[in-house]
Design an enzyme around this catalytic site. Structure first.
Site, PDB file in Angstrom:
ATOM      1  N   ARG A  52       2.650  38.150   4.383  1.00 39.14           N
ATOM      2  CA  ARG A  52       2.142  37.127   4.024  1.00 39.14           C
ATOM      3  C   ARG A  52       0.944  37.066   3.145  1.00 39.14           C
ATOM      4  NH1 ARG A  52       4.908  38.539   9.109  1.00 39.14           N
ATOM      5  NH2 ARG A  52       6.411  36.796   9.634  1.00 39.14           N
TER       6      ARG A  52
ATOM      7  N   LYS B  99      -4.904  46.741  20.873  1.00 38.32           N
ATOM      8  CA  LYS B  99      -4.514  48.273  21.643  1.00 38.32           C
ATOM      9  C   LYS B  99      -4.663  48.366  22.891  1.00 38.32           C
ATOM     10  CE  LYS B  99      -4.565  50.769  17.329  1.00 38.32           C
ATOM     11  NZ  LYS B  99      -4.819  51.633  16.530  1.00 38.32           N
TER      12      LYS B  99
ATOM     13  N   HIS C  12       3.118  31.109  -0.295  1.00 41.76           N
ATOM     14  CA  HIS C  12       4.447  31.718   1.042  1.00 41.76           C
ATOM     15  C   HIS C  12       5.611  31.489  -0.043  1.00 41.76           C
ATOM     16  CE1 HIS C  12       6.747  32.579   4.303  1.00 41.76           C
ATOM     17  NE2 HIS C  12       7.545  31.769   4.623  1.00 41.76           N
TER      18      HIS C  12
ATOM     19  N   ARG D 143       6.473  35.697  -0.963  1.00 43.30           N
ATOM     20  CA  ARG D 143       7.371  35.958  -0.298  1.00 43.30           C
ATOM     21  C   ARG D 143       9.169  36.271  -0.123  1.00 43.30           C
ATOM     22  NH1 ARG D 143       6.302  38.441   5.268  1.00 43.30           N
ATOM     23  NH2 ARG D 143       7.685  37.671   7.056  1.00 43.30           N
TER      24      ARG D 143
ATOM     25  N   HIS E  81      10.231  40.990  10.370  1.00 41.16           N
ATOM     26  CA  HIS E  81      10.407  40.337  10.938  1.00 41.16           C
ATOM     27  C   HIS E  81      10.881  40.948  12.604  1.00 41.16           C
ATOM     28  CE1 HIS E  81      10.630  37.081   7.599  1.00 41.16           C
ATOM     29  NE2 HIS E  81      10.032  35.949   8.295  1.00 41.16           N
TER      30      HIS E  81
ATOM     31  N   TYR F 159      17.892  35.025   4.384  1.00 42.10           N
ATOM     32  CA  TYR F 159      17.330  35.517   3.145  1.00 42.10           C
ATOM     33  C   TYR F 159      19.113  37.044   2.053  1.00 42.10           C
ATOM     34  CZ  TYR F 159      12.642  34.570   4.010  1.00 42.10           C
ATOM     35  OH  TYR F 159      11.827  33.412   4.139  1.00 42.10           O
TER      36      TYR F 159
END
Length: 205
Positions: free
Chosen positions: A29, A58, A148, A151, A174, A183
């Site tokens: 991204r 974390k 975008h 990507r 993803h 895709y």
């Protein structure tokens, strides 16, 4: 080919060429790549950690720093590897992608978002989007490519070349398979090849 032609243009600045190539090769991204600092780059390994969309901290606390989030690695190839050293010009710290001007006196930025050697600020998403539109618009402002699309094109091309859904998920990071299924477009040759696995055991005799 359209991406290669765009990056090869002489009127495109080296910064934009490196950014666009890196977006395409990492399938990352735009916000993730723009947020990377030089000291985080592994130039030899052609990779770097990014703070992904929805990254988990974390530890639970307000205003956690970037280092306190679980980061994920993205990988690039030869095109980016050739451009990054030229872009950095010996800089060893601060944002990878910076503006050409120092921020105005009224603009407050975090130390991480300013190059300590040049005083230049990190290139923002809005600035990067405007620059891409400027170089690709054919019918006036706002009609050019969107960041975008790098990507999207990257993952589409990988899918067309036979990358599996699991590999596309690993590359794009993803979390749900349905998000990468669009895709996944195996060629007729790939389908024929996998179909041959169903042939009778003695078909090769």
């Amino acid at each position: 080919m359209a991406i290669d032609r765009l990056i090869a243009r002489r009127d495109v600045h080296l910064r934009e060429k490196a950014l666009w190539r890196m977006l395409y090769e990492t399938s990352a991204r735009s916000e993730e790549i723009l947020d990377v600092n030089i000291e985080e780059l592994d130039l030899a390994g052609r990779r770097c950690p990014v703070k992904a969309k929805g990254a988990q901290p974390k530890v639970r606390r307000r205003r956690a720093s970037r280092a306190e989030y679980v980061l994920e690695a993205v990988f690039w190839d030869a095109g980016t590897a050739r451009l990054l050293p030229r872009l950095l010009k010996g800089r060893t710290r601060g944002p990878v992608f910076v503006t050409h001007r120092r921020p105005g006196p009224g603009k407050v930025l975090s130390a991480r978002d300013v190059c300590p050697d040049t005083g230049l600020a990190r290139l923002s998403y809005g600035q990067a989007r405007a620059l891409l539109d400027q170089h690709t618009a054919l019918a006036g402002p706002g009609t050019g490519w969107d960041l975008h699309e790098y990507r999207h094109s990257s993952l589409t091309h990988l899918g067309e070349r036979g990358a599996s859904e699991l590999m596309l998920m690993a590359k794009s990071r993803h979390k749900k398979v349905e998000n990468v299924r669009r895709y996944f477009k195996p060629s007729a040759e790939a389908i024929a090849e996998v179909t041959s696995l169903l042939a009778p055991g003695d078909s090769g005799r």
